[in-house]
Design a protein around this motif. Sequence first.
Motif, PDB file in Angstrom:
ATOM      1  N   ARG A  51       0.732  -1.206   0.008  1.00  0.00           N
ATOM      2  CA  ARG A  51       0.051   0.085   0.003  1.00  0.00           C
ATOM      3  C   ARG A  51       0.917   1.280   0.173  1.00  0.00           C
ATOM      4  N   GLU A  52       1.830   1.598   0.836  1.00  0.00           N
ATOM      5  CA  GLU A  52       2.779   2.454   0.939  1.00  0.00           C
ATOM      6  C   GLU A  52       3.458   2.804  -0.490  1.00  0.00           C
ATOM      7  N   LEU A  53       4.035   1.586  -0.892  1.00  0.00           N
ATOM      8  CA  LEU A  53       4.786   2.093  -1.990  1.00  0.00           C
ATOM      9  C   LEU A  53       3.819   2.282  -3.276  1.00  0.00           C
ATOM     10  N   ARG A  54       2.689   1.957  -3.231  1.00  0.00           N
ATOM     11  CA  ARG A  54       1.743   2.271  -4.253  1.00  0.00           C
ATOM     12  C   ARG A  54       1.272   3.729  -4.090  1.00  0.00           C
ATOM     13  N   GLU A  55       1.063   4.254  -2.684  1.00  0.00           N
ATOM     14  CA  GLU A  55       0.778   5.557  -2.512  1.00  0.00           C
ATOM     15  C   GLU A  55       2.014   6.500  -2.930  1.00  0.00           C
ATOM     16  N   GLU A  56       3.124   6.173  -2.074  1.00  0.00           N
ATOM     17  CA  GLU A  56       4.170   7.281  -2.399  1.00  0.00           C
ATOM     18  C   GLU A  56       4.961   7.194  -3.665  1.00  0.00           C
ATOM     19  N   LEU A  57       4.935   5.903  -4.315  1.00  0.00           N
ATOM     20  CA  LEU A  57       5.738   5.971  -5.593  1.00  0.00           C
ATOM     21  C   LEU A  57       4.934   5.695  -6.829  1.00  0.00           C
ATOM     22  N   GLY A  58       3.814   5.026  -6.626  1.00  0.00           N
ATOM     23  CA  GLY A  58       2.892   4.957  -7.746  1.00  0.00           C
ATOM     24  C   GLY A  58       3.560   3.481  -8.496  1.00  0.00           C
ATOM     25  N   VAL A  59       3.750   2.582  -7.526  1.00  0.00           N
ATOM     26  CA  VAL A  59       4.285   1.303  -8.168  1.00  0.00           C
ATOM     27  C   VAL A  59       3.962   0.282  -7.454  1.00  0.00           C
ATOM     28  N   GLU A  60       3.725  -0.895  -8.248  1.00  0.00           N
ATOM     29  CA  GLU A  60       3.343  -2.195  -7.852  1.00  0.00           C
ATOM     30  C   GLU A  60       4.740  -2.998  -7.382  1.00  0.00           C
ATOM     31  N   LEU A  79      10.811   0.137  13.434  1.00  0.00           N
ATOM     32  CA  LEU A  79      11.280  -0.303  11.979  1.00  0.00           C
ATOM     33  C   LEU A  79      11.401  -1.592  11.450  1.00  0.00           C
ATOM     34  N   GLN A  80      10.639  -2.064  10.888  1.00  0.00           N
ATOM     35  CA  GLN A  80      11.055  -3.565  10.224  1.00  0.00           C
ATOM     36  C   GLN A  80      11.091  -3.100   8.815  1.00  0.00           C
ATOM     37  N   VAL A  81      11.863  -4.100   8.142  1.00  0.00           N
ATOM     38  CA  VAL A  81      12.156  -3.899   6.734  1.00  0.00           C
ATOM     39  C   VAL A  81      12.140  -5.220   5.852  1.00  0.00           C
ATOM     40  N   TRP A  82      11.320  -4.861   4.910  1.00  0.00           N
ATOM     41  CA  TRP A  82      11.308  -6.227   3.888  1.00  0.00           C
ATOM     42  C   TRP A  82      11.985  -5.929   2.481  1.00  0.00           C
ATOM     43  N   THR A  83      12.378  -7.097   1.876  1.00  0.00           N
ATOM     44  CA  THR A  83      13.032  -6.741   0.504  1.00  0.00           C
ATOM     45  C   THR A  83      11.881  -6.909  -0.230  1.00  0.00           C
ATOM     46  N   ALA A  84      11.661  -6.337  -1.435  1.00  0.00           N
ATOM     47  CA  ALA A  84      10.492  -6.397  -2.347  1.00  0.00           C
ATOM     48  C   ALA A  84      10.936  -6.222  -3.736  1.00  0.00           C
ATOM     49  N   ARG A  85      10.311  -6.708  -4.771  1.00  0.00           N
ATOM     50  CA  ARG A  85      10.589  -6.848  -6.221  1.00  0.00           C
ATOM     51  C   ARG A  85       9.569  -5.826  -6.884  1.00  0.00           C
ATOM     52  N   LEU A  86      10.035  -4.763  -7.651  1.00  0.00           N
ATOM     53  CA  LEU A  86       9.435  -3.892  -8.457  1.00  0.00           C
ATOM     54  C   LEU A  86       8.599  -4.907  -9.395  1.00  0.00           C
ATOM     55  N   VAL A  87       7.332  -4.727  -9.493  1.00  0.00           N
ATOM     56  CA  VAL A  87       6.631  -5.711 -10.378  1.00  0.00           C
ATOM     57  C   VAL A  87       6.035  -4.715 -11.367  1.00  0.00           C
ATOM     58  N   ALA A  88       5.602  -3.368 -11.430  1.00  0.00           N
ATOM     59  CA  ALA A  88       5.130  -2.429 -12.636  1.00  0.00           C
ATOM     60  C   ALA A  88       5.273  -1.155 -12.073  1.00  0.00           C
ATOM     61  N   GLY A  89       5.442  -0.375 -13.175  1.00  0.00           N
ATOM     62  CA  GLY A  89       5.659   1.102 -12.914  1.00  0.00           C
ATOM     63  C   GLY A  89       7.020   1.551 -12.699  1.00  0.00           C
ATOM     64  N   GLU A  90       7.236   2.660 -12.769  1.00  0.00           N
ATOM     65  CA  GLU A  90       8.374   3.328 -12.617  1.00  0.00           C
ATOM     66  C   GLU A  90       8.227   4.572 -11.320  1.00  0.00           C
ATOM     67  N   PRO A  91       9.160   4.527 -10.237  1.00  0.00           N
ATOM     68  CA  PRO A  91       8.737   5.169  -9.297  1.00  0.00           C
ATOM     69  C   PRO A  91       8.710   6.597  -9.351  1.00  0.00           C
ATOM     70  N   GLN A  92       7.860   7.297  -8.842  1.00  0.00           N
ATOM     71  CA  GLN A  92       7.935   8.925  -8.947  1.00  0.00           C
ATOM     72  C   GLN A  92       7.733   9.098  -7.214  1.00  0.00           C
ATOM     73  N   PRO A  93       8.281  10.430  -7.186  1.00  0.00           N
ATOM     74  CA  PRO A  93       8.107  11.020  -5.678  1.00  0.00           C
ATOM     75  C   PRO A  93       6.949  11.621  -5.463  1.00  0.00           C
ATOM     76  N   LEU A  94       5.751  10.808  -5.385  1.00  0.00           N
ATOM     77  CA  LEU A  94       4.280  11.494  -5.254  1.00  0.00           C
ATOM     78  C   LEU A  94       3.837  11.935  -3.984  1.00  0.00           C
ATOM     79  N   GLU A  95       4.748  11.416  -3.015  1.00  0.00           N
ATOM     80  CA  GLU A  95       4.255  11.743  -1.582  1.00  0.00           C
ATOM     81  C   GLU A  95       5.500  11.602  -0.817  1.00  0.00           C
ATOM     82  N   ASP A  96       5.691  12.496   0.103  1.00  0.00           N
ATOM     83  CA  ASP A  96       6.907  12.514   1.279  1.00  0.00           C
ATOM     84  C   ASP A  96       8.359  12.623   0.574  1.00  0.00           C
ATOM     85  N   HIS A  97       8.541  12.372  -0.479  1.00  0.00           N
ATOM     86  CA  HIS A  97       9.902  12.370  -1.035  1.00  0.00           C
ATOM     87  C   HIS A  97      10.345  13.602  -2.206  1.00  0.00           C
ATOM     88  N   ASP A  98      11.267  13.884  -2.118  1.00  0.00           N
ATOM     89  CA  ASP A  98      11.530  15.002  -3.342  1.00  0.00           C
ATOM     90  C   ASP A  98      12.837  14.374  -4.286  1.00  0.00           C
TER      91      ASP A  98
END
Length: 131
Positions: A51-60, A79-98
């Motif tokens: 959910r967060e990667l979709r909202e903040e970066l626009g990716v799956e 803080l807990q961290v998971w590795t994740a694989r980009l499935v679709a989209g090109e990340p954009q700084p939509l929210e919280d990042h510049d």
Amino acid sequence: MTDRVVVAGALYDRGRLLAARRSAPEELAGRWELPGGKLEPGERPEDALVRELREELGVEAEPLARIPGEWPLKPGYVLQVWTARLVAGEPQPLEDHDALRWLTPDETDTVDWLDQDRPAVAEAARLLRGA
Ligand code: 523
């Protein structure tokens, strides 16, 4: 009381790791992080991460595995961290990042990570090198 979990993603694509520069709050702005955010009540960490990667970066993204460990944040949060694989989209700084950068494992030291993200970034880079 149990601490609230903030989940972050070591997002991989084509042998590189995504770094995101925070735009807020003031004390964290300009520092780089693994993108993510707080779990909502009852939410599983993997679902929160997607959910967060979709909202903040626009990716799956597809969560892969938890990086062992847990790192204290402000009081009441860990803080807990998971590795994740980009499935679709090109990340954009939509929210919280510049700014966003894709880093090879050898480039991970070239940005100023938040202190609490550093152990997970080191492990994510190690995993990426071995992959
Ligand atoms: N961190 C952090 N590292 C890291 C993340 C994703 C978050 O140290 N990789 C810290 C920063 C904040 C807290 O965790 O103190 C919450 O992160 P935030 O603001 O990204 O979580 P959100 O997006 O859920 O926050 P709200 O917009 O407030 O809901």
